[in-house]
Every structure is written in structure tokens, then in C-alpha cells.
Write a protein that holds these residues in place. Structure first.
Motif, PDB file in Angstrom:
ATOM      1  N   ILE A  48     -28.481 -13.326   8.333  1.00 18.25           N
ATOM      2  CA  ILE A  48     -28.846 -14.065   9.540  1.00 18.25           C
ATOM      3  C   ILE A  48     -28.231 -13.350  10.736  1.00 18.25           C
ATOM      4  CG2 ILE A  48     -28.753 -16.283  10.737  1.00 18.25           C
ATOM      5  CD1 ILE A  48     -28.245 -17.560   7.960  1.00 18.25           C
ATOM      6  N   ARG A  49     -29.057 -13.034  11.739  1.00 22.75           N
ATOM      7  CA  ARG A  49     -28.580 -12.349  12.937  1.00 22.75           C
ATOM      8  C   ARG A  49     -29.013 -13.135  14.169  1.00 22.75           C
ATOM      9  NH1 ARG A  49     -30.641  -6.544  13.409  1.00 22.75           N
ATOM     10  NH2 ARG A  49     -28.925  -6.419  14.913  1.00 22.75           N
ATOM     11  N   ARG A  50     -28.046 -13.437  15.008  1.00 18.77           N
ATOM     12  CA  ARG A  50     -28.309 -14.116  16.286  1.00 18.77           C
ATOM     13  C   ARG A  50     -28.284 -13.058  17.375  1.00 18.77           C
ATOM     14  NH1 ARG A  50     -29.554 -16.168  20.469  1.00 18.77           N
ATOM     15  NH2 ARG A  50     -28.897 -18.191  21.265  1.00 18.77           N
ATOM     16  N   LEU A  51     -29.452 -12.733  17.902  1.00 20.34           N
ATOM     17  CA  LEU A  51     -29.583 -11.744  18.961  1.00 20.34           C
ATOM     18  C   LEU A  51     -29.797 -12.449  20.295  1.00 20.34           C
ATOM     19  CD1 LEU A  51     -31.895  -9.251  17.040  1.00 20.34           C
ATOM     20  CD2 LEU A  51     -29.402  -9.211  17.236  1.00 20.34           C
ATOM     21  N   GLU A  52     -29.832 -11.670  21.356  1.00 18.55           N
ATOM     22  CA  GLU A  52     -29.932 -12.247  22.696  1.00 18.55           C
ATOM     23  C   GLU A  52     -31.230 -13.014  22.891  1.00 18.55           C
ATOM     24  OE1 GLU A  52     -28.557 -13.454  26.192  1.00 18.55           O
ATOM     25  OE2 GLU A  52     -27.413 -12.120  24.870  1.00 18.55           O
ATOM     26  N   GLN A  53     -32.321 -12.501  22.365  1.00 13.25           N
ATOM     27  CA  GLN A  53     -33.629 -13.103  22.615  1.00 13.25           C
ATOM     28  C   GLN A  53     -34.285 -13.708  21.377  1.00 13.25           C
ATOM     29  OE1 GLN A  53     -34.880 -13.506  25.646  1.00 13.25           O
ATOM     30  NE2 GLN A  53     -33.054 -12.535  26.490  1.00 13.25           N
ATOM     31  N   ARG A  54     -33.605 -13.699  20.224  1.00  9.93           N
ATOM     32  CA  ARG A  54     -34.235 -14.220  19.014  1.00  9.93           C
ATOM     33  C   ARG A  54     -33.195 -14.437  17.917  1.00  9.93           C
ATOM     34  NH1 ARG A  54     -35.171  -8.944  19.691  1.00  9.93           N
ATOM     35  NH2 ARG A  54     -34.805  -7.485  17.970  1.00  9.93           N
ATOM     36  N   LEU A  55     -33.654 -15.172  16.924  1.00  2.93           N
ATOM     37  CA  LEU A  55     -32.901 -15.381  15.696  1.00  2.93           C
ATOM     38  C   LEU A  55     -33.682 -14.710  14.574  1.00  2.93           C
ATOM     39  CD1 LEU A  55     -30.578 -16.979  14.192  1.00  2.93           C
ATOM     40  CD2 LEU A  55     -32.265 -18.811  13.905  1.00  2.93           C
ATOM     41  N   VAL A  56     -33.006 -13.888  13.771  1.00  2.00           N
ATOM     42  CA  VAL A  56     -33.667 -13.140  12.702  1.00  2.00           C
ATOM     43  C   VAL A  56     -33.010 -13.493  11.372  1.00  2.00           C
ATOM     44  CG1 VAL A  56     -34.288 -10.870  11.799  1.00  2.00           C
ATOM     45  CG2 VAL A  56     -34.198 -11.246  14.277  1.00  2.00           C
ATOM     46  N   LEU A  57     -33.824 -13.908  10.413  1.00  2.00           N
ATOM     47  CA  LEU A  57     -33.349 -14.206   9.065  1.00  2.00           C
ATOM     48  C   LEU A  57     -34.079 -13.290   8.091  1.00  2.00           C
ATOM     49  CD1 LEU A  57     -33.885 -17.198  10.656  1.00  2.00           C
ATOM     50  CD2 LEU A  57     -32.472 -17.911   8.717  1.00  2.00           C
ATOM     51  N   ARG A  58     -33.309 -12.552   7.296  1.00  2.00           N
ATOM     52  CA  ARG A  58     -33.896 -11.636   6.311  1.00  2.00           C
ATOM     53  C   ARG A  58     -33.498 -12.118   4.921  1.00  2.00           C
ATOM     54  NH1 ARG A  58     -32.699  -6.528   3.730  1.00  2.00           N
ATOM     55  NH2 ARG A  58     -34.561  -5.197   3.622  1.00  2.00           N
ATOM     56  N   PHE A  59     -34.494 -12.477   4.132  1.00  2.10           N
ATOM     57  CA  PHE A  59     -34.284 -13.004   2.788  1.00  2.10           C
ATOM     58  C   PHE A  59     -34.632 -11.923   1.774  1.00  2.10           C
ATOM     59  CE2 PHE A  59     -35.584 -16.394   5.628  1.00  2.10           C
ATOM     60  CZ  PHE A  59     -34.610 -17.356   5.428  1.00  2.10           C
ATOM     61  N   THR A  60     -33.723 -11.660   0.851  1.00  2.00           N
ATOM     62  CA  THR A  60     -33.976 -10.717  -0.231  1.00  2.00           C
ATOM     63  C   THR A  60     -34.115 -11.501  -1.535  1.00  2.00           C
ATOM     64  OG1 THR A  60     -32.674  -9.014   0.903  1.00  2.00           O
ATOM     65  CG2 THR A  60     -33.168  -8.659  -1.433  1.00  2.00           C
ATOM     66  N   TYR A  61     -35.195 -11.255  -2.247  1.00  2.00           N
ATOM     67  CA  TYR A  61     -35.529 -11.995  -3.455  1.00  2.00           C
ATOM     68  C   TYR A  61     -35.292 -11.148  -4.706  1.00  2.00           C
ATOM     69  CZ  TYR A  61     -38.053 -15.329  -0.478  1.00  2.00           C
ATOM     70  OH  TYR A  61     -38.397 -16.260   0.480  1.00  2.00           O
ATOM     71  N   ASP A  62     -35.093 -11.817  -5.816  1.00  4.01           N
ATOM     72  CA  ASP A  62     -35.056 -11.124  -7.090  1.00  4.01           C
ATOM     73  C   ASP A  62     -36.433 -10.561  -7.421  1.00  4.01           C
ATOM     74  OD1 ASP A  62     -33.891 -10.398  -9.696  1.00  4.01           O
ATOM     75  OD2 ASP A  62     -35.192 -11.975 -10.481  1.00  4.01           O
ATOM     76  N   ASP A  63     -37.481 -11.295  -7.089  1.00  4.42           N
ATOM     77  CA  ASP A  63     -38.853 -10.857  -7.368  1.00  4.42           C
ATOM     78  C   ASP A  63     -39.789 -11.571  -6.402  1.00  4.42           C
ATOM     79  OD1 ASP A  63     -41.258  -9.991  -8.385  1.00  4.42           O
ATOM     80  OD2 ASP A  63     -41.122 -11.108 -10.268  1.00  4.42           O
TER      81      ASP A  63
END
Length: 208
Positions: free
Chosen positions: A68-83
Motif C-alpha cells: 500500500i502506497r500513499r502518494l500525493e495525488q493517489r492511493l495505490v494498492l498492489r496485491f500479489t496472489y499465489d495464482d
């Protein structure tokens, strides 16, 4: 199972602070300083069929990491899955909540097929208070799945959550199986029925 998951999370959670050099492991519930990034590791094979059934298989549901990254103009969530598979579930996606002073925002991104077999991908936000639920206009909410890398990246623009500092809670991946009516879920926070430790530290954009 819940205890083992939470122990793993406590050991693996890394938060990146706003100040240079503020980096270390800390439990979710006790981080006192705002952060701009959160990393959550999650064991495989811990997918449950909601509500509260034993672990089950879960293509496109079983998370192994969440960034999870909180940037100045947006929130970004990167999910990594097993499959992560395009057709691993009838439909699948992620959901989380952003609590606020008088209400909370309920954010969902989902992909899958409808009853006619048509594929679609879309996201939406609702504002929920004690009495009602209201849609929030946020056309720039985006989700991008990379099936080769087993990742889903969701981007929420700042305009859709005007608060400077936020926390995220009740984060989960979910799906609906093609062969039965169960709804598998997985959360990097562990047991969503237990409110302790199920939210991030306060997220704020790094100082420019």
C-alpha cells in the motif's frame, strides 16, 4: 489458524515512515507515526469460504503479499496472489474501507462474468453512515491485473478521498466459485471478525 496468521503478520509487516530513515517492523495496531507505505506478507493456503468455513482452494483469491502506497495525488494498492487467473472464479476482486469522522468509504474493484457470460472489470465507492449508503462519483478508480506476474494494482485518486491522512481497514480479496455457492475470502490482516490489528497505521503522502 488465526493466531498463526497474526503472528506472521506482526513479524513481517514493514512500514516506511515519512521521515528519512524511519523504517522497521511493528504490529499494525501500535504504529504511532504516520507512514507512506505498508507491506503485508500473507501465507498461502489460508483462504476461507465465508462465513467462517475451513480453508479452501482459492485461485484469484489467495494473497501472498499486499503493498500500500500513499502518494500525493493517489492511493495505490498492489496485491500479489499465489495464482491469479482471469477465469479462476466466476467473479473476484478486492474490497476495503476508509473510516472517517462521521462515516466511512467502502471501496471495491471486481472482475468476472455476468449471467450471460460477458466479462467486465469495474470499481466503485460508496459512502456509508449509520443510516444509509450513498454512491461516490470516482470514474478514475482503476484496477490493472497482470496475470503473468499474479498481481492486481488498484489506483484510487486523491479527489475521491479528500482527507490528508487515512487508514485502511477490512481489507480482503474475495471471489465466487464457479462450481458452488461459496464465497472464498482472504485478508492479509488475518481474521476480519476480530477488530484488533485489522487496520493500517495512518497513511500520509511523503513531504514533497
Amino acid at each position: 489458524m488465526t493466531s498463526r496468521i497474526r503472528t506472521t503478520l506482526t513479524a513481517a509487516l514493514t512500514v516506511v515512515g515519512l521521515a528519512a530513515g524511519l523504517r522497521g517492523a511493528a504490529p499494525l495496531a501500535i504504529a504511532s507515526e504516520p507512514v507512506s507505505e505498508v507491506h503485508l506478507d500473507d501465507p498461502t493456503g489460508d483462504v476461507y469460504a465465508w462465513p467462517g468455513q475451513p480453508p479452501t482452494g482459492g485461485r484469484s483469491v489467495d494473497l501472498v503479499a499486499t503493498d500500500i502506497r500513499r502518494l500525493e495525488q493517489r492511493l495505490v494498492l498492489r496485491f500479489t496472489y499465489d495464482d491469479l487467473s482471469r477465469n479462476g472464479m466466476r467473479d473476484w476482486g478486492v474490497t476495503f474501507e476508509i473510516p472517517r469522522k462521521h462515516d466511512h468509504l467502502y471501496v471495491t474493484w471486481t472482475a468476472g462474468v455476468d449471467d450471460q457470460g460477458t466479462w467486465s472489470e469495474y470499481g466503485w465507492i460508496s459512502r456509508v453512515d449509520s443510516a444509509d449508503e450513498f454512491p461516490v462519483r470516482c470514474p478514475a478508480l482503476r484496477g490493472v491485473a497482470d496475470y503473468g506476474a499474479d498481481t492486481l494494482t488498484v489506483r484510487l485518486p486523491q479527489a475521491c478521498f479528500p482527507e490528508r491522512g487515512i487508514v485502511i481497514e477490512k481489507l480482503q480479496a474475495m471471489g465466487r466459485r464457479l462450481d458452488q455457492g461459496t464465497e472464498p475470502v482472504d485478508s492479509p490482516f488475518g481474521d476480519l471478525d476480530d477488530p484488533s490489528g485489522t487496520r493500517t497505521p495512518r497513511l500520509m503522502a511523503p513531504a514533497s
